[in-house]
Scaffold this active site. Sequence first.
Site, mmCIF file in Angstrom:
data_model
loop_
_atom_site.group_PDB
_atom_site.id
_atom_site.type_symbol
_atom_site.label_atom_id
_atom_site.label_comp_id
_atom_site.label_asym_id
_atom_site.label_seq_id
_atom_site.Cartn_x
_atom_site.Cartn_y
_atom_site.Cartn_z
ATOM 1 N N THR A 35 0.827 -1.210 0.000
ATOM 2 C CA THR A 35 0.000 0.000 0.000
ATOM 3 C C THR A 35 0.860 1.259 0.000
ATOM 4 O OG1 THR A 35 -0.104 -0.326 2.378
ATOM 5 C CG2 THR A 35 -2.053 -0.958 1.122
ATOM 6 N N GLU A 163 18.033 5.085 -1.086
ATOM 7 C CA GLU A 163 17.796 3.720 -1.574
ATOM 8 C C GLU A 163 17.232 3.734 -3.000
ATOM 9 O OE1 GLU A 163 16.675 0.945 1.305
ATOM 10 O OE2 GLU A 163 16.168 -0.631 -0.129
ATOM 11 N N ASP A 175 9.684 1.438 5.186
ATOM 12 C CA ASP A 175 10.785 0.820 5.928
ATOM 13 C C ASP A 175 11.604 1.843 6.710
ATOM 14 O OD1 ASP A 175 9.833 -1.305 4.556
ATOM 15 O OD2 ASP A 175 11.592 -1.576 3.269
ATOM 16 N N TYR A 227 8.070 -7.026 -8.288
ATOM 17 C CA TYR A 227 7.743 -5.819 -7.521
ATOM 18 C C TYR A 227 7.465 -4.655 -8.484
ATOM 19 C CZ TYR A 227 8.291 -1.883 -4.260
ATOM 20 O OH TYR A 227 8.107 -0.738 -3.536
HETATM 21 P P1 ADP Z 1 16.251 -6.359 3.390
HETATM 22 O O1 ADP Z 1 16.200 -4.881 3.566
HETATM 23 O O2 ADP Z 1 14.898 -6.974 3.268
HETATM 24 O O3 ADP Z 1 17.054 -7.049 4.430
HETATM 25 P P2 ADP Z 1 17.674 -5.613 1.017
HETATM 26 O O4 ADP Z 1 18.041 -6.359 -0.208
HETATM 27 O O5 ADP Z 1 16.854 -4.392 0.872
HETATM 28 O O6 ADP Z 1 16.974 -6.653 2.002
HETATM 29 O O7 ADP Z 1 18.982 -5.186 1.794
HETATM 30 C C1 ADP Z 1 19.995 -6.152 2.051
HETATM 31 C C2 ADP Z 1 21.361 -5.529 1.766
HETATM 32 O O8 ADP Z 1 21.681 -4.587 2.795
HETATM 33 C C3 ADP Z 1 22.502 -6.520 1.781
HETATM 34 O O9 ADP Z 1 22.640 -7.139 0.523
HETATM 35 C C4 ADP Z 1 23.688 -5.629 2.104
HETATM 36 O O10 ADP Z 1 24.140 -4.950 0.954
HETATM 37 C C5 ADP Z 1 23.075 -4.611 3.038
HETATM 38 N N1 ADP Z 1 23.293 -5.043 4.432
HETATM 39 C C6 ADP Z 1 22.388 -5.568 5.283
HETATM 40 N N2 ADP Z 1 22.947 -5.843 6.489
HETATM 41 C C7 ADP Z 1 24.254 -5.476 6.377
HETATM 42 C C8 ADP Z 1 25.378 -5.499 7.274
HETATM 43 N N3 ADP Z 1 25.263 -5.985 8.517
HETATM 44 N N4 ADP Z 1 26.563 -5.037 6.808
HETATM 45 C C9 ADP Z 1 26.673 -4.568 5.561
HETATM 46 N N5 ADP Z 1 25.675 -4.521 4.686
HETATM 47 C C10 ADP Z 1 24.464 -4.962 5.071
HETATM 48 MG MG MG Z 2 15.435 -3.515 2.142
#
Ligand code: ADP
Ligand code: MG
Length: 387
Positions: A35, A163, A175, A227
Amino acid sequence: MGAVQVRDGFVELYGTAPEGVWSAPGRVNLIGEHTDYNDGFVMPFALPHTAIAAVSRRTDGVLRLHSADIEGDAGGVVELRLDDLAPEADHNWTAYPAGVVWALREAGHAVTGADVHLSSTVPSGAGLSSSAALEVVVALALNDLFELGLQRWQLARLCQRAENVYVGAPTGIMDQTASACCEEGHALFLDTRDLSQKQIPFDLAAEGMRLLVVDTRVKHAHSDGEYGKRRAGCERGAALLGVDALRDVPYTELDAALERLGDDEEAVRLVRHIVTEDERVEKVVALLEAGETRAIGPVLIAGHASLRDDFRISCPELDLVVDTALASGALGARMTGGGFGGSAIVLAEAADVDTITKAVEEAFASSGYAAPRVFEAVPSAGARRLS
Ligand code: ADP
Ligand code: MG
């Protein structure tokens, strides 16, 4: 990793103590799925899992980034020049924090450089917003250190821009707002059109209930493309109905709207999901405010059916969690997040949690799926300074 380890890690890396340590949580969405890019309602709450960052200012136009959680080629301290930051050039994890610095500077804020060391307990890629936690923790730290005076919702907007534009991932505003604005013991009722928000008391433990998150640990390869398709499909539906966004179709006028769409089956399904989902968010808010927490169970179940049958973004693993949990006595269950994998939530009486968890684990094992990660989600604090 806790605040002390992150602080110590900073000292080890950069040779001095950080100016401060901040945290920002991941989130789970109670109701209101897809939404947020239809100007509608969402209702996330913060997880106890957080990204923690130790940060100091620099004055020489350099940004140094390090994550304790990244190993291999992308690991180690990454050094960037602020003047070189450019959208979509960086495909590593560093794009998230660097994107925040870029967005702040683009908006005219005097950020002159920083040293950052971070670590996160938010499961990555599980639909629990590890990316927003990363963005928001850096944004809050820089807001404090450079005394930018930005409000939480403004930080969320800038993180979303980071983002969308810098990382290149089309996401709504939920988010980042959840990570920046949630409060302990509450869910956040957010109107994504004007960003007005209301904290709704959501203390399940006090009422003898629990909310489980079941991370299926799958992410189907086509999820990003799907998406984009849903997003475009919703925009098309709004255009066909002559409204700015599907948020503008009142629930009471849904039947008439669907009639106008005639045999455009795809538009009918997408519009029906969004309009009924906004109605479900409002229903959950009303039930929680009336103290009828158990009655939200059927609303969650209806939300899952709508995502599965109308919006078509569930998958066998998510359906298995929901079906198994409900068959084992859960009050409600639904997929949460973008879909095609990621996580589901389960609302249950405290006494039933073990039975449900076991049943879901067994169902996954007997379907030949990898073991899911199951944990309790206690509505937790939003982003804050720790020291
Ligand atoms: P979500 O937000 O659902 O977890 P996303 O694909 O939007 O999935 O974001 C995940 C990405 O965020 C990872 O691929 C990485 O690039 C970054 N990320 C998440 N946690 C870490 C971390 N602890 N250290 C570095 N990068 C991170
Ligand atoms: Mg994400």
